[in-house]
Write a protein that holds these residues in place. Structure first.
Motif, PDB file in Angstrom:
ATOM      1  N   ARG A   1       0.983  -1.300  -0.008  1.00  0.00           N
ATOM      2  CA  ARG A   1      -0.113  -0.285  -0.115  1.00  0.00           C
ATOM      3  C   ARG A   1       1.132   0.702  -0.111  1.00  0.00           C
ATOM      4  O   ARG A   1       0.726   2.340   0.531  1.00  0.00           O
ATOM      5  CB  ARG A   1      -0.997  -0.323   0.668  1.00  0.00           C
ATOM      6  N   HIS A   2       2.079   1.194  -0.471  1.00  0.00           N
ATOM      7  CA  HIS A   2       3.251   2.124  -0.120  1.00  0.00           C
ATOM      8  C   HIS A   2       3.710   2.254  -1.564  1.00  0.00           C
ATOM      9  O   HIS A   2       4.121   0.913  -1.837  1.00  0.00           O
ATOM     10  CB  HIS A   2       3.749   2.856   0.975  1.00  0.00           C
ATOM     11  N   ILE A   3       4.011   2.872  -2.822  1.00  0.00           N
ATOM     12  CA  ILE A   3       4.509   2.913  -3.528  1.00  0.00           C
ATOM     13  C   ILE A   3       5.680   4.266  -4.198  1.00  0.00           C
ATOM     14  O   ILE A   3       4.824   5.181  -3.955  1.00  0.00           O
ATOM     15  CB  ILE A   3       3.305   2.494  -5.077  1.00  0.00           C
ATOM     16  N   ASP A   4       6.432   3.894  -4.612  1.00  0.00           N
ATOM     17  CA  ASP A   4       8.283   5.113  -4.849  1.00  0.00           C
ATOM     18  C   ASP A   4       8.357   5.125  -6.387  1.00  0.00           C
ATOM     19  O   ASP A   4       8.470   4.145  -6.467  1.00  0.00           O
ATOM     20  CB  ASP A   4       8.587   4.449  -3.674  1.00  0.00           C
ATOM     21  N   THR A   5       7.802   6.194  -6.891  1.00  0.00           N
ATOM     22  CA  THR A   5       8.101   6.545  -8.619  1.00  0.00           C
ATOM     23  C   THR A   5       9.106   7.976  -7.985  1.00  0.00           C
ATOM     24  O   THR A   5       9.126   8.705  -7.199  1.00  0.00           O
ATOM     25  CB  THR A   5       6.361   6.144  -8.836  1.00  0.00           C
ATOM     26  N   ALA A   6       9.218   8.371  -9.429  1.00  0.00           N
ATOM     27  CA  ALA A   6      10.164   9.437  -9.557  1.00  0.00           C
ATOM     28  C   ALA A   6       9.389   9.918 -10.907  1.00  0.00           C
ATOM     29  O   ALA A   6       9.538   9.227 -12.217  1.00  0.00           O
ATOM     30  CB  ALA A   6      11.478   9.623  -9.476  1.00  0.00           C
TER      31      ALA A   6
END
Length: 285
Positions: A52-57
């Motif tokens: 439930r935690h997605i890290d992008t950039a």
């Protein structure tokens, strides 16, 4: 995987409360170097597994795929914590960059927005931070933070800011966990988030890690992720393999003793894998 199983997996992940009261799942899913055309499927697999935690950039060029996976997941938006980051070449226009990321993700707000690198040679990160503070005050971002900031960058930012960063996302894994920087960050109430948490696989063959894996009936990767959780790091492993995605999430169920945590921490070698933030100057454009 049934909905109840997904809910159980998500519930097993510990939650940290950031310095502004916002909760963040301590174990998330990173999408660095996942090709844009594959991102929707891979992130969909991660959400289905219980992340439930997605890290992008913005620099990863796969925000749209992340957004499509979130939209297609059927999971309420408020249950998914989304992080993205300001590109180095856009530190002079952070508001426009933020809006481009928000549109690509297809979301009304972003949970955590980071300055991706300080790029001290530009001399722009304190100026950019003021714009992030404004976006935060408007409620468009739930928390703002930094990435790759060394002690001197934190000092400069804190001397010229109103809002203390919620997070400092740094290279951190057993053989390079930057204890002085982590302590410095935490002394100001800034949570430490680990990228390259497995040392890009290099730390998994350590005798300490493999012995603990055998002892706990776990994989070496699960032991390293459990170590991150045990020392208080937020951690964002990446995989494109559904089985490995699920295995990484299962690390949340492993608890290492203080002695075991110390044994893994003792692997610190001072050998960085990535670029030194003191000299990094690429634009990411």
């Amino acid at each position: 995987m049934t909905e109840s199983t997904r809910s159980e997996a998500a519930a097993a992940v510990p939650v940290l409360t950031l310095n502004n009261g916002v909760d963040i799942p301590q174990l998330g899913f990173g999408v660095f170097q996942i090709p844009p055309e594959e991102t929707r499927v891979v992130v969909g697999d991660a959400l289905a597994a219980g992340y439930r935690h997605i890290d992008t950039a913005a620099a990863y060029r796969n925000e749209a795929g992340v957004g499509a996976a979130i939209a297609g997941s059927g999971i309420p938006r408020e249950e998914i914590f989304v992080t993205t980051k300001l590109r180095n070449g856009e530190q002079d226009s952070p508001r426009a960059a933020f809006e481009a990321s928000r549109q690509a993700l297809g979301v009304d707000w972003i949970d955590l927005y980071l300055i991706h690198w300080p790029v001290p040679s530009q001399g722009l990160y304190t100026q950019a931070w003021k714009e992030l503070e404004s976006l935060y005050a408007q409620g468009l971002i739930r928390a703002i933070g930094v990435s790759n900031f060394l002690p001197e960058h934190l000092d400069e930012l804190l001397a010229n800011s109103t809002v203390v960063p919620a997070v400092n996302q740094i290279e951190s894994h057993p053989t390079f966990h930057q204890p002085a920087l982590a302590q410095k960050s935490r002394s100001h109430g800034i949570a430490v988030e680990a990228y390259s948490p497995l040392g890009q696989g290099r730390d998994l063959d350590s005798g300490v890690v493999t012995e603990l894996a055998a002892k706990h009936g776990a994989t070496p990767a699960q032991i390293v992720l459990a170590w991150h959780l045990g020392v208080g790091n937020i951690v964002i492993p990446k995989s494109v393999t559904p089985e490995r995605i699920r295995e990484n999430l299962a690390a949340a169920a492993i608890t290492l003793s203080p002695e075991e945590l110390a044994a893994v921490s003792a692997l610190e070698s001072g050998q960085r894998i990535g670029t030194d933030p003191a000299v990094a100057a690429f634009t990411q454009m």
